[in-house]
Motif scaffolding. Structure first.
Motif, PDB file in Angstrom:
ATOM      1  N   ASN A  12      62.676 -59.591  32.166  1.00 58.22           N
ATOM      2  CA  ASN A  12      64.044 -59.193  32.520  1.00 58.22           C
ATOM      3  C   ASN A  12      65.057 -60.281  32.177  1.00 58.22           C
ATOM      4  O   ASN A  12      66.190 -59.988  31.765  1.00 58.22           O
ATOM      5  CB  ASN A  12      64.136 -58.868  34.011  1.00 58.22           C
ATOM      6  CG  ASN A  12      63.422 -57.579  34.368  1.00 58.22           C
ATOM      7  OD1 ASN A  12      63.313 -56.669  33.547  1.00 58.22           O
ATOM      8  ND2 ASN A  12      62.929 -57.484  35.596  1.00 58.22           N
ATOM      9  N   ALA A  13      64.663 -61.530  32.336  1.00 54.12           N
ATOM     10  CA  ALA A  13      65.573 -62.631  32.024  1.00 54.12           C
ATOM     11  C   ALA A  13      65.892 -62.669  30.530  1.00 54.12           C
ATOM     12  O   ALA A  13      67.039 -62.911  30.131  1.00 54.12           O
ATOM     13  CB  ALA A  13      64.958 -63.961  32.467  1.00 54.12           C
ATOM     14  N   VAL A  15      65.724 -60.064  28.446  1.00 56.99           N
ATOM     15  CA  VAL A  15      66.553 -58.884  28.160  1.00 56.99           C
ATOM     16  C   VAL A  15      68.002 -59.150  28.537  1.00 56.99           C
ATOM     17  O   VAL A  15      68.932 -58.826  27.799  1.00 56.99           O
ATOM     18  CB  VAL A  15      66.021 -57.654  28.917  1.00 56.99           C
ATOM     19  CG1 VAL A  15      66.981 -56.466  28.755  1.00 56.99           C
ATOM     20  CG2 VAL A  15      64.633 -57.273  28.412  1.00 56.99           C
ATOM     21  N   SER A  16      68.207 -59.754  29.702  1.00 54.34           N
ATOM     22  CA  SER A  16      69.557 -60.001  30.199  1.00 54.34           C
ATOM     23  C   SER A  16      70.305 -61.019  29.340  1.00 54.34           C
ATOM     24  O   SER A  16      71.491 -60.844  29.043  1.00 54.34           O
ATOM     25  CB  SER A  16      69.494 -60.497  31.646  1.00 54.34           C
ATOM     26  OG  SER A  16      70.770 -60.832  32.126  1.00 54.34           O
ATOM     27  N   SER A  17      69.620 -62.094  28.933  1.00 51.93           N
ATOM     28  CA  SER A  17      70.281 -63.182  28.205  1.00 51.93           C
ATOM     29  C   SER A  17      70.304 -62.956  26.699  1.00 51.93           C
ATOM     30  O   SER A  17      71.173 -63.486  26.004  1.00 51.93           O
ATOM     31  CB  SER A  17      69.588 -64.512  28.503  1.00 51.93           C
ATOM     32  OG  SER A  17      68.265 -64.510  27.980  1.00 51.93           O
ATOM     33  N   ALA A  23      67.160 -67.664  28.401  1.00 53.50           N
ATOM     34  CA  ALA A  23      66.316 -67.185  29.501  1.00 53.50           C
ATOM     35  C   ALA A  23      65.512 -68.341  30.104  1.00 53.50           C
ATOM     36  O   ALA A  23      65.353 -68.432  31.328  1.00 53.50           O
ATOM     37  CB  ALA A  23      65.375 -66.091  29.003  1.00 53.50           C
ATOM     38  N   GLN A  67      61.600 -51.534  30.208  1.00 53.07           N
ATOM     39  CA  GLN A  67      62.754 -52.201  30.821  1.00 53.07           C
ATOM     40  C   GLN A  67      63.179 -51.630  32.171  1.00 53.07           C
ATOM     41  O   GLN A  67      63.301 -52.381  33.141  1.00 53.07           O
ATOM     42  CB  GLN A  67      63.936 -52.201  29.847  1.00 53.07           C
ATOM     43  CG  GLN A  67      65.166 -52.913  30.405  1.00 53.07           C
ATOM     44  CD  GLN A  67      66.359 -52.816  29.480  1.00 53.07           C
ATOM     45  OE1 GLN A  67      66.326 -52.124  28.466  1.00 53.07           O
ATOM     46  NE2 GLN A  67      67.434 -53.509  29.836  1.00 53.07           N
ATOM     47  N   LEU A  71      62.812 -53.730  35.782  1.00 48.85           N
ATOM     48  CA  LEU A  71      63.965 -54.060  36.630  1.00 48.85           C
ATOM     49  C   LEU A  71      63.781 -53.479  38.031  1.00 48.85           C
ATOM     50  O   LEU A  71      64.071 -54.146  39.037  1.00 48.85           O
ATOM     51  CB  LEU A  71      65.243 -53.517  35.994  1.00 48.85           C
ATOM     52  CG  LEU A  71      66.549 -53.866  36.698  1.00 48.85           C
ATOM     53  CD1 LEU A  71      66.741 -55.366  36.790  1.00 48.85           C
ATOM     54  CD2 LEU A  71      67.728 -53.224  35.975  1.00 48.85           C
ATOM     55  N   ARG A  75      63.645 -55.695  41.487  1.00 44.49           N
ATOM     56  CA  ARG A  75      64.632 -55.476  42.540  1.00 44.49           C
ATOM     57  C   ARG A  75      63.962 -55.072  43.848  1.00 44.49           C
ATOM     58  O   ARG A  75      64.344 -55.538  44.931  1.00 44.49           O
ATOM     59  CB  ARG A  75      65.612 -54.391  42.114  1.00 44.49           C
ATOM     60  CG  ARG A  75      66.460 -54.730  40.904  1.00 44.49           C
ATOM     61  CD  ARG A  75      67.384 -55.895  41.151  1.00 44.49           C
ATOM     62  NE  ARG A  75      68.372 -56.015  40.091  1.00 44.49           N
ATOM     63  CZ  ARG A  75      69.168 -57.040  39.920  1.00 44.49           C
ATOM     64  NH1 ARG A  75      69.089 -58.066  40.742  1.00 44.49           N
ATOM     65  NH2 ARG A  75      70.051 -57.067  38.925  1.00 44.49           N
ATOM     66  N   SER A 140      71.497 -49.581  37.721  1.00 41.65           N
ATOM     67  CA  SER A 140      70.994 -50.887  37.289  1.00 41.65           C
ATOM     68  C   SER A 140      70.632 -51.805  38.450  1.00 41.65           C
ATOM     69  O   SER A 140      70.265 -52.958  38.230  1.00 41.65           O
ATOM     70  CB  SER A 140      72.042 -51.582  36.410  1.00 41.65           C
ATOM     71  OG  SER A 140      73.188 -51.926  37.173  1.00 41.65           O
ATOM     72  N   GLU A 142      72.575 -53.172  40.576  1.00 37.93           N
ATOM     73  CA  GLU A 142      73.604 -54.150  40.919  1.00 37.93           C
ATOM     74  C   GLU A 142      74.116 -53.891  42.336  1.00 37.93           C
ATOM     75  O   GLU A 142      74.476 -54.818  43.059  1.00 37.93           O
ATOM     76  CB  GLU A 142      74.761 -54.075  39.923  1.00 37.93           C
ATOM     77  CG  GLU A 142      75.867 -55.083  40.168  1.00 37.93           C
ATOM     78  CD  GLU A 142      77.006 -54.964  39.173  1.00 37.93           C
ATOM     79  OE1 GLU A 142      78.028 -55.655  39.358  1.00 37.93           O
ATOM     80  OE2 GLU A 142      76.899 -54.173  38.208  1.00 37.93           O
TER      81      GLU A 142
END
Length: 302
Positions: A12-13, A15-17, A23, A67, A71, A75, A140, A142
C-alpha cells in the motif's frame, strides 16, 4: 491464499507514493529491504504486482486486483487495534467523518460536541465536500461515515436507515439586497440577478434546478460556481449575489444579520439527509459513538 499484513502495508505504501524510494522513506526501511518484502508478497500472490520503470512503480493487472483488498485489510487491522486500545484506556479513539456543507455547519458539530463530552478521549477528523468527494473518501477508508443527501445504496456504500432527517433550502440573499424592497416578489424576478452556487452536477445545483423547473422557469444567471462554502457565503452576504442554500448552512450568518431567505412563494424545497457507511467491514467503535449521537439528535429534528 494467506497474505502477511506487513507485506500488504508495504504494498500500500508503494501504491500511495508511486516509488520504491519514497515508500521506503515513509516506512523508515531501506530500499533493498522493501524490495525483498514486495518479492515475498509476489510469491504469496503467485504473480508480479508491479512493473518497474525508471519513473516509478506501476501496478500490474494482478496488483490492481489486490489493491482494494490490501487497503481494506490494513484499515480493518488499524481500526481493530485502535478500538482495543481505546477500550483498555491506552489510546484515544478517532472519529473519521465527512459531511456536505450544511451538515458540517450545524448538525455534525452538535453531534461531535455531545460525543466528545460523553467520551473525552475521542479525537475527530473531518472533511467537508460535495458528495463525489465524500463517496471516494468513504470507499478509500479515508473516512468511516459520510453525511449527505439520501440517495440509493450502491455496491460499496449503504445508508444508515435509522439515521435520517430533513432540512429546507431557500433562495438566499444579503440583508440589503435590492430585491427585498420589491413587493410580491416572484421566483421569476431572480432570473437576471447574479447567482453564486455550488457547481453543476452537485446536489444543491440539481436541487435548485428542480425548483425552477417546477415553476416552468429557465435556470437563473449563474455567474459563479464554486465548491467553497466560505466563498459562497461571502459572495451572497457581501457582494450582492443570490444563492441556494439549506437553512443550517447559513444559520450563523442569518443570526448575524448578513444572509437570509427571500420571501418568495414556492421558492423552497425539502430534502432528506442521512449517514452512509461502507457496505463491507465493521464500523469502528468511535464512529459508532458518533452515530449514536446523530441518531439522538436527528430524531429530535424530525
Amino acid at each position: 491464499m494467506t497474505f502477511d499484513l506487513q507485506y500488504l502495508v508495504a504494498f500500500n505504501a508503494i501504491v500511495s507514493s508511486g516509488s520504491l524510494g519514497r515508500a521506503a522513506d515513509a516506512l523508515n526501511v531501506t530500499q533493498p529491504a522493501l524490495s525483498r518484502t514486495i518479492r515475498r508478497l509476489e510469491e504469496q500472490a503467485g504473480a508480479p504486482l508491479f512493473e518497474r520503470h525508471s519513473k516509478g512503480m506501476q501496478l500490474t493487472d494482478v496488483g490492481r486486483a489486490l489493491q482494494p483488498h490490501a487497503l481494506l485489510l490494513q484499515r480493518e487491522s488499524e481500526h481493530a487495534k485502535e478500538d482495543i486500545k481505546a477500550m483498555l484506556g491506552l489510546a484515544k479513539g478517532t472519529i473519521r467523518v465527512g459531511a456536505v456543507g450544511s451538515i458540517a455547519c450545524l448538525v455534525l458539530p452538535l453531534a461531535i460536541g455531545s460525543a466528545c463530552k460523553k467520551w473525552p478521549n475521542l479525537q475527530v477528523q473531518i472533511i467537508e465536500g460535495v458528495w463525489d468527494r465524500l463517496a471516494d473518501a468513504l470507499v478509500s477508508h479515508e473516512i468511516d461515515l459520510a453525511l449527505g443527501v439520501d440517495i440509493e445504496d450502491t455496491d460499496e456504500i449503504v445508508a444508515v436507515k435509522d439515521c435520517r432527517w430533513e432540512d429546507t433550502s431557500y433562495v438566499v440573499a444579503g440583508r440589503r439586497h435590492p430585491l427585498r424592497k420589491k413587493a410580491k416578489l416572484k421566483l421569476a424576478d431572480t432570473l437576471q440577478e447574479r447567482w453564486a452556487i455550488l457547481p453543476k452536477g452537485t446536489g444543491p445545483f440539481e436541487h435548485m434546478k428542480k425548483v425552477f423547473a417546477r415553476e416552468n422557469l429557465t435556470l437563473p444567471n449563474v455567474v459563479v460556481e464554486t465548491r467553497s462554502v466560505t466563498a459562497l457565503k461571502s459572495l451572497i452576504g457581501r457582494s450582492g449575489f443570490l444563492g441556494w442554500m439549506p437553512e443550517p448552512m447559513y444559520d450563523a450568518e442569518r443570526k448575524a444579520g448578513l444572509i437570509d431567505a427571500l420571501e418568495i412563494p414556492g421558492a423552497s424545497d425539502k430534502r432528506t439527509l442521512t449517514a452512509f457507511r461502507r457496505r463491507a467491514g465493521m464500523l469502528p467503535g468511535p464512529s459508532i459513538k458518533l452515530l449514536e449521537e446523530l441518531r439522538s439528535l436527528t430524531a429530535q429534528r424530525l
